[in-house]
Design an enzyme around this catalytic site. Structure first.
Site, PDB file in Angstrom:
ATOM      1  N   ALA A  92       5.945  -9.460  -4.981  1.00 55.48           N
ATOM      2  CA  ALA A  92       6.053 -10.859  -4.571  1.00 55.48           C
ATOM      3  C   ALA A  92       5.600 -11.127  -3.143  1.00 55.48           C
ATOM      4  O   ALA A  92       5.179 -12.246  -2.826  1.00 55.48           O
ATOM      5  CB  ALA A  92       7.497 -11.335  -4.747  1.00 55.48           C
ATOM      6  N   LEU A  93       5.690 -10.131  -2.274  1.00 47.84           N
ATOM      7  CA  LEU A  93       5.301 -10.335  -0.878  1.00 47.84           C
ATOM      8  C   LEU A  93       3.884  -9.860  -0.589  1.00 47.84           C
ATOM      9  O   LEU A  93       3.410  -9.981   0.543  1.00 47.84           O
ATOM     10  CB  LEU A  93       6.288  -9.631   0.057  1.00 47.84           C
ATOM     11  N   ARG A 106      -0.337  -9.973  -1.075  1.00 43.66           N
ATOM     12  CA  ARG A 106      -1.248 -11.112  -0.974  1.00 43.66           C
ATOM     13  C   ARG A 106      -1.403 -11.836  -2.309  1.00 43.66           C
ATOM     14  O   ARG A 106      -1.349 -13.060  -2.378  1.00 43.66           O
ATOM     15  CB  ARG A 106      -2.611 -10.632  -0.464  1.00 43.66           C
ATOM     16  N   GLY A 148      -2.036  -7.504 -13.405  1.00 42.11           N
ATOM     17  CA  GLY A 148      -3.239  -7.654 -12.601  1.00 42.11           C
ATOM     18  C   GLY A 148      -3.540  -6.425 -11.775  1.00 42.11           C
ATOM     19  O   GLY A 148      -4.622  -6.306 -11.199  1.00 42.11           O
ATOM     20  N   THR A 149      -2.588  -5.502 -11.706  1.00 45.64           N
ATOM     21  CA  THR A 149      -2.788  -4.247 -10.975  1.00 45.64           C
ATOM     22  C   THR A 149      -3.771  -3.375 -11.741  1.00 45.64           C
ATOM     23  O   THR A 149      -3.618  -3.156 -12.933  1.00 45.64           O
ATOM     24  CB  THR A 149      -1.456  -3.499 -10.822  1.00 45.64           C
ATOM     25  N   THR A 150      -4.794  -2.865 -11.064  1.00 45.72           N
ATOM     26  CA  THR A 150      -5.760  -1.988 -11.716  1.00 45.72           C
ATOM     27  C   THR A 150      -5.413  -0.530 -11.434  1.00 45.72           C
ATOM     28  O   THR A 150      -4.558  -0.223 -10.614  1.00 45.72           O
ATOM     29  CB  THR A 150      -7.187  -2.290 -11.238  1.00 45.72           C
ATOM     30  N   HIS A 166     -14.491  -4.278  -1.741  1.00 46.65           N
ATOM     31  CA  HIS A 166     -13.149  -4.841  -1.628  1.00 46.65           C
ATOM     32  C   HIS A 166     -12.595  -4.628  -0.218  1.00 46.65           C
ATOM     33  O   HIS A 166     -13.122  -3.825   0.561  1.00 46.65           O
ATOM     34  CB  HIS A 166     -12.191  -4.200  -2.637  1.00 46.65           C
ATOM     35  N   LYS A 198      -7.187  -1.883  -0.744  1.00 45.72           N
ATOM     36  CA  LYS A 198      -7.234  -1.599  -2.180  1.00 45.72           C
ATOM     37  C   LYS A 198      -7.176  -0.096  -2.385  1.00 45.72           C
ATOM     38  O   LYS A 198      -7.973   0.652  -1.822  1.00 45.72           O
ATOM     39  CB  LYS A 198      -8.502  -2.184  -2.804  1.00 45.72           C
TER      40      LYS A 198
END
Length: 283
Positions: free
Chosen positions: A16-17, A19, A116-118, A172, A176
């Site tokens: 949640a914190l 980006r 959404g995490t790859t 990126h 990342k």
């Protein structure tokens, strides 16, 4: 936990914190059909803070927790899933090292995961598909929530029919963790669906610096990764043929570009059967 009218979709955001997580919370807050019911993050010293105040968007009556299991348990009890179109949705933007367990936990508690995490491996995706099937639930793993990127991937897959030489480059921000990006890998997979080989060598190559030519896939496609501060997310696919080159490029300059895709997935995931991989499966 705050009660939510039945017409609203209860949403938990993990990371949640971060980006992306913060951007998702803002988008959920502004969406007329969604309600934030949980926020998870492991940042030290933030346990119990009111997430809306922390992000500067006003009080949301949601306290931040670092305990995802406790959050999922509470959400599952408050928004019990009894069939399609019901239950809460978890949106995860965290880290490759924890996202697999987060997704398993979401299925175990009857909460629909939107990931959404790859960085998930092929075997992990297979395992998660089996969990989804056993739970008779929908879930989604989306390497990239940008509609523009989906269009690039489709164009790259079409161009791969006509070009035998191609290389992919993704760029990126330097925070990342995984390389190459899940989006870049997905693009390569779509280009490889014809079963053809790429980049037949014209000479015997020699790298004086290991890795100079990028990562080599079994198909012959090469993937290159750049990490620099100031970047957000960018991808280029370059095709070459005698006398010409053809380049496809997509640039994300702000994370707000992902929010329409995130909300689209949140709205559709409760109606899915099984685990869906890729935004193109939903649009």
């Amino acid at each position: 936990m705050t009660s939510v009218p039945p017409e609203l979709i209860p949403v938990v955001v993990v990371g949640a914190l971060g980006r992306m997580g913060a951007e998702v919370i803002k988008a959920v807050h502004l969406a007329s059909d969604c309600e934030l019911v949980g926020a998870v993050d492991t940042t030290p010293g933030k346990e119990g803070v009111e997430i809306g105040e922390e992000l500067g968007i006003g009080v949301l009556d949601v306290a931040l927790t670092s305990d995802i299991e406790a959050c999922l348990c509470s959400v599952s009890q408050s928004f019990h899933r009894t069939g399609p179109g019901q239950g809460a949705v978890l949106v995860d933007f965290t880290h490759p090292s924890v996202v697999y367990e987060h997704t398993r936990a979401a299925f175990a508690y009857g909460v629909h995961p939107v990931i959404g995490t790859t960085g998930l491996s092929h075997q992990q995706l297979v395992d998660l598909s089996e969990f989804a099937a056993k739970a008779s639930m929908g879930g989604a793993v989306i390497p990239n929530f940008s509609v523009g990127m989906v269009l690039l991937q489709q164009a790259a897959a079409a161009a791969a029919r006509f070009y035998d030489n191609a290389e992919l480059t993704e760029l990126h921000h330097n925070r990342k963790a995984d390389a190459p990006s899940g989006t870049c890998i997905k693009t390569a997979e779509m280009m490889e669906e014809l079963g053809k080989s790429f980049n037949s060598p014209e000479v015997d190559e020699h790298e004086s610096l290991t890795g100079s030519r990028g990562g080599l896939r079994a198909s012959g496609l090469r993937l290159h990764s750049l990490r620099l501060p100031g970047l957000v997310a960018h991808q280029e696919v370059m095709f070459g043929a005698p006398g010409e080159s053809y380049t496809l490029r997509h640039d994300t300059i702000d994370r707000s570009a992902y929010m329409p895709g995130v909300l689209l997935t949140v709205r559709k995931v409760r109606q899915l059967q099984g685990l869906v991989y890729g935004l193109e499966r939903l649009i």
